[in-house]
Design an enzyme around this catalytic site. Structure first.
Site, short mmCIF file in Angstrom:
data_model
loop_
_atom_site.label_atom_id
_atom_site.label_comp_id
_atom_site.label_asym_id
_atom_site.label_seq_id
_atom_site.Cartn_x
_atom_site.Cartn_y
_atom_site.Cartn_z
N SER A 206 -40.90 13.15 43.61
CA SER A 206 -39.91 14.09 44.16
C SER A 206 -40.60 15.29 44.82
O SER A 206 -41.57 15.83 44.28
CB SER A 206 -39.00 14.60 43.04
OG SER A 206 -38.19 15.65 43.53
N LEU B 208 -26.08 12.29 36.65
CA LEU B 208 -24.84 11.62 36.22
C LEU B 208 -25.13 10.36 35.41
O LEU B 208 -24.20 9.65 35.02
CB LEU B 208 -23.98 11.26 37.43
CG LEU B 208 -23.50 12.42 38.32
CD1 LEU B 208 -22.69 11.90 39.50
CD2 LEU B 208 -22.67 13.39 37.52
N TYR C 48 -37.87 15.56 61.08
CA TYR C 48 -38.83 15.68 59.98
C TYR C 48 -39.94 16.61 60.44
O TYR C 48 -40.64 16.32 61.41
CB TYR C 48 -39.38 14.29 59.66
CG TYR C 48 -40.23 14.22 58.42
CD1 TYR C 48 -39.67 13.86 57.19
CD2 TYR C 48 -41.58 14.50 58.46
CE1 TYR C 48 -40.44 13.79 56.05
CE2 TYR C 48 -42.37 14.43 57.32
CZ TYR C 48 -41.79 14.08 56.12
OH TYR C 48 -42.56 14.00 54.98
C1 LIG Z 1 -46.04 12.10 50.14
C2 LIG Z 1 -44.59 11.80 49.99
C3 LIG Z 1 -43.94 11.08 50.97
C4 LIG Z 1 -42.57 10.81 50.84
N1 LIG Z 1 -41.96 10.06 51.80
C5 LIG Z 1 -40.65 9.74 51.65
C6 LIG Z 1 -40.02 8.91 52.62
O1 LIG Z 1 -40.63 8.43 53.59
N2 LIG Z 1 -38.70 8.63 52.42
C7 LIG Z 1 -38.02 9.09 51.34
O2 LIG Z 1 -36.85 8.77 51.20
N3 LIG Z 1 -38.59 9.90 50.43
C8 LIG Z 1 -39.89 10.23 50.55
N4 LIG Z 1 -40.50 11.03 49.62
C9 LIG Z 1 -39.69 11.57 48.52
C10 LIG Z 1 -39.69 10.69 47.25
O3 LIG Z 1 -40.71 9.77 47.27
C11 LIG Z 1 -38.40 10.00 47.09
O4 LIG Z 1 -37.46 10.97 46.71
C12 LIG Z 1 -38.35 8.84 46.09
O5 LIG Z 1 -37.17 8.14 46.30
C13 LIG Z 1 -38.43 9.23 44.65
O6 LIG Z 1 -38.73 8.09 43.85
P1 LIG Z 1 -39.47 8.26 42.46
O7 LIG Z 1 -39.43 6.97 41.75
O8 LIG Z 1 -40.79 8.88 42.64
O9 LIG Z 1 -38.48 9.28 41.75
P2 LIG Z 1 -38.83 10.59 40.94
O10 LIG Z 1 -39.59 11.53 41.77
O11 LIG Z 1 -39.38 10.22 39.63
O12 LIG Z 1 -37.35 11.15 40.73
C14 LIG Z 1 -36.59 11.62 41.83
C15 LIG Z 1 -35.21 12.04 41.32
O13 LIG Z 1 -34.49 10.90 40.89
C16 LIG Z 1 -34.25 10.95 39.48
N5 LIG Z 1 -34.52 9.61 38.97
C17 LIG Z 1 -35.66 8.90 39.04
N6 LIG Z 1 -35.49 7.68 38.50
C18 LIG Z 1 -34.20 7.64 38.08
C19 LIG Z 1 -33.40 6.66 37.45
N7 LIG Z 1 -33.88 5.46 37.14
N8 LIG Z 1 -32.11 6.95 37.17
C20 LIG Z 1 -31.59 8.15 37.49
N9 LIG Z 1 -32.30 9.11 38.08
C21 LIG Z 1 -33.58 8.86 38.39
C22 LIG Z 1 -35.19 12.01 38.94
O14 LIG Z 1 -34.70 12.60 37.77
C23 LIG Z 1 -35.28 12.96 40.11
O15 LIG Z 1 -34.18 13.80 40.14
C24 LIG Z 1 -41.85 11.31 49.72
C25 LIG Z 1 -42.54 12.02 48.73
C26 LIG Z 1 -43.90 12.26 48.86
C27 LIG Z 1 -44.61 13.00 47.78
#
Ligand SMILES: Cc1cc2nc3c(=O)[nH]c(=O)nc-3n(C[C@H](O)[C@H](O)[C@H](O)COP(=O)(O)OP(=O)(O)OC[C@H]3O[C@@H](n4cnc5c(N)ncnc54)[C@H](O)[C@@H]3O)c2cc1C
Length: 539
Positions: free
Chosen positions: A139, A269, A461
């Site tokens: 995140s 939620l 972006y």
């Molecule tokens: C370098 C970089 C590049 C990125 N590029 C993109 C991109 O191209 N496109 C894009 O959309 N995003 C991008 N992001 C943002 C991020 O990767 C996304 O938000 C991604 O979807 C988060 O997935 P995660 O598993 O790491 O979730 P986390 O970071 O672990 O969690 C994100 C949120 O979702 C919640 N969450 C996680 N898992 C669950 C679950 N199973 N049930 C309920 N809630 C949950 C968490 O509590 C938090 O609020 C980027 C981030 C970085 C650091």
């Protein structure tokens, strides 16, 4: 537990490449020329240098959790708790270099399956313990900050162990994946059945299925495969009130689509434990190419025309003049010089790079789609610069995070922000955000690209590079981000795909209205009456 989460995640993007990530001296010299002297070197602080408060999880809560998931899956060691303290925004990363404190969860709990997730929530509700669902921890909006709110303690609910492909229905082309499966693992599991998700955000290597769904993620190939929410056909959600399953048919008129209370709910939620996803056959043929358009207006006009004629390539990514200049400057070899001369000769004075990529079942299919796209691009005077640029972009498309680590190490304040707006507003909004960032940061490189286009509008972006303010590195970015968010509010969305988290929560009422916020609060009260789920996020 070390096999479950690599501690270096908090220090670098990938274990293999993280420590090796460096910037060529040439690139650093060029940066100094553009933005002035950089801040001092700032490597990651060792865990021992970071402040980790004593955990305050009550003895009975700990015992109940250990009984449920096993004592080896309730982690209290400072290193384990630090590893799940916060995400990967610029502010998260500078805090890990010793600039400012951040909240640390009181424990990390690793359930093994949906039933255990459900029971963890029931235990936490009973003991008034906050729960931060933790997927890949990528995140960039404070979504996994270990905020306690008014709860007695807070745990990070690490979903890594929910790592299975539950089922594949090749006839309906639906696969059910557990929430903790990462992007590459999902594609590896699906490839055994001939399928792929086609969801490749830049965070692909780390982020998880549950995280993609919870944040309405958008991948780099969204023009072809759709946003993640377009792929979701069903969700299984654990809530403190009980389990909730949604999505029974491919389409439905049975009232509002309640799946969308889970998709984008950011852990506030419920905890997504499984997601049923539309899958597509693994493409046999891929073709990526680079084009150049003369100026931002011509570039966005061309992308709009492609979107409105339904001939977008699967990947369509248009860089503005500044982003194109940086790409060319960092590749400054004889080939780039020749390219610059060639473009001038073709009448291109303000080069905007356009990467287009098609994926399909056969050469013929890809050639036909390519022809439709190129025909439109030619009408806008696009100059083709070949497959080498497209392929080099495809190969390096996950390298951004590693470069970001290296830039921060070298004293650069580097962060991204994003929005989306209707075509009519798009260019004015880009100008307004640039002006807001320049006014707060002074000497900065501000780059912008469109990588998600729709018939009615597109995403913007921004990537910002400036010298780190040694006296106030946190305040420096907070002020810039606040100014950009003000410029966006009322014209574009506060987030096209990074989600709300903590950072954008203040701006949500302006976007969905006070009634919208009340509707969300009412939904939260119903599923999470004690308010244990992800305190301080979304709402
Ligand atoms: C370098 C970089 C590049 C990125 N590029 C993109 C991109 O191209 N496109 C894009 O959309 N995003 C991008 N992001 C943002 C991020 O990767 C996304 O938000 C991604 O979807 C988060 O997935 P995660 O598993 O790491 O979730 P986390 O970071 O672990 O969690 C994100 C949120 O979702 C919640 N969450 C996680 N898992 C669950 C679950 N199973 N049930 C309920 N809630 C949950 C968490 O509590 C938090 O609020 C980027 C981030 C970085 C650091």
């Amino acid at each position: 537990m070390t096999e479950l989460i690599d501690h270096r995640l908090r220090r670098s993007w990938t274990p293999e490449a993280g420590d090796a990530a460096h910037l060529p001296a040439k690139a650093l010299r060029w940066l100094v020329q553009r933005i002035g002297p950089l801040g001092s070197a700032a490597p990651f602080a060792p865990d021992s240098a970071l402040s980790v408060p004593e955990p305050v999880l009550g003895e009975q809560s700990k015992r109940d959790l250990e009984e449920l998931v096993g004592a080896e899956h309730v982690l209290m060691a400072p290193g384990e708790r630090l590893a799940r303290a916060g995400g990967l925004s610029y502010l998260d990363l500078v805090r890990r270099r010793g600039f400012g404190d951040f909240p640390v969860p009181d424990a990390v709990v690793l359930p093994e399956n949906p039933a255990e997730v459900q029971s963890v929530l029931e235990i936490c509700a009973r003991h008034d313990v906050g729960v931060v669902p933790f997927g890949g921890g990528t995140s960039v909006v404070g979504g996994v900050a270990a905020l306690r709110g008014d709860k007695s303690a807070v745990i990070a609910l690490d979903l890594t162990r929910l790592g299975e492909l539950v089922s594949v229905d090749p006839v309906s082309r639906i696969a059910v994946l557990q929430a903790g499966v990462t992007g590459p693992e999902a594609d590896r599991l699906l490839a055994a059945h001939g399928f792929t998700l086609g969801h490749v955000p830049q965070s692909y290597e780390r982020a998880t299925i549950g995280g993609f769904a919870a944040t309405r993620s958008a991948g780099q190939a969204s023009s072809g495969y759709g946003r993640f929410e377009d792929m979701v056909s069903g969700v299984r959600l654990a809530t403190p009130r009980g389990e909730w399953k949604l999505g029974i048919a491919p389409a439905s008129a049975a009232g509002p689509d309640l799946r969308h209370l889970a998709i984008g709910s950011e852990g506030a939620l419920g905890v997504i434990t499984e997601v049923a996803l539309r899958v597509r056959p693994v493409p046999e043929v891929r073709r990526y190419e680079g084009f150049v358009l003369d100026g931002w207006e011509k570039g966005t006009d061309a992308v709009r025309e492609l979107a409105q004629r339904h001939v977008l390539a699967d990947v369509t990514r248009l860089s503005d003049v500044d982003e194109s200049e940086v790409s060319l400057a960092l590749n400054d070899g004889w080939k780039t010089k020749v390219l610059r001369r060639y473009l001038k000769a073709r009448g291109v004075h303000a080069p905007c790079l356009l990467i287009v990529g098609w994926e399909g079942a056969s050469k013929r299919e890809v050639a036909r789609r390519r022809q439709e796209t190129v025909r439109v691009l030619e009408r806008f005077g696009a100059v083709r610069i070949g497959a080498a640029l497209g392929e080099s972009w495809r190969r390096g498309r996950f390298s951004g995070p590693r470069q970001r680590d290296a830039l921060i190490d070298n004293g650069v304040c580097v962060e991204t922000l994003e929005t989306a707006a209707y075509w009519t507003e798009l260019s004015d909004l880009r100008d307004a955000v640039r002006a807001a960032l320049t006014a707060t940061l002074g000497n900065a490189i501000i780059m912008c690209h469109v990588s998600h286009a729709y018939e009615t509008g597109a995403s913007l972006y921004f990537t910002v590079l400036t010298a780190r303010d040694e006296a106030d590195p946190i305040g420096q970015w907070q002020r810039a981000k606040a100014a950009a968010s003000e410029a966006i509010t009322g014209i574009g969305t506060i987030s096209h795909h990074h989600a709300v988290g903590v950072d954008h929560a203040r701006h949500l009422p302006a976007e969905i209205g006070e009634i919208g916020v009340e509707v969300l609060r009412a939904a939260k009260k119903t599923v999470d009456p004690a308010g244990i789920l992800n305190p301080g996020k979304l709402l």
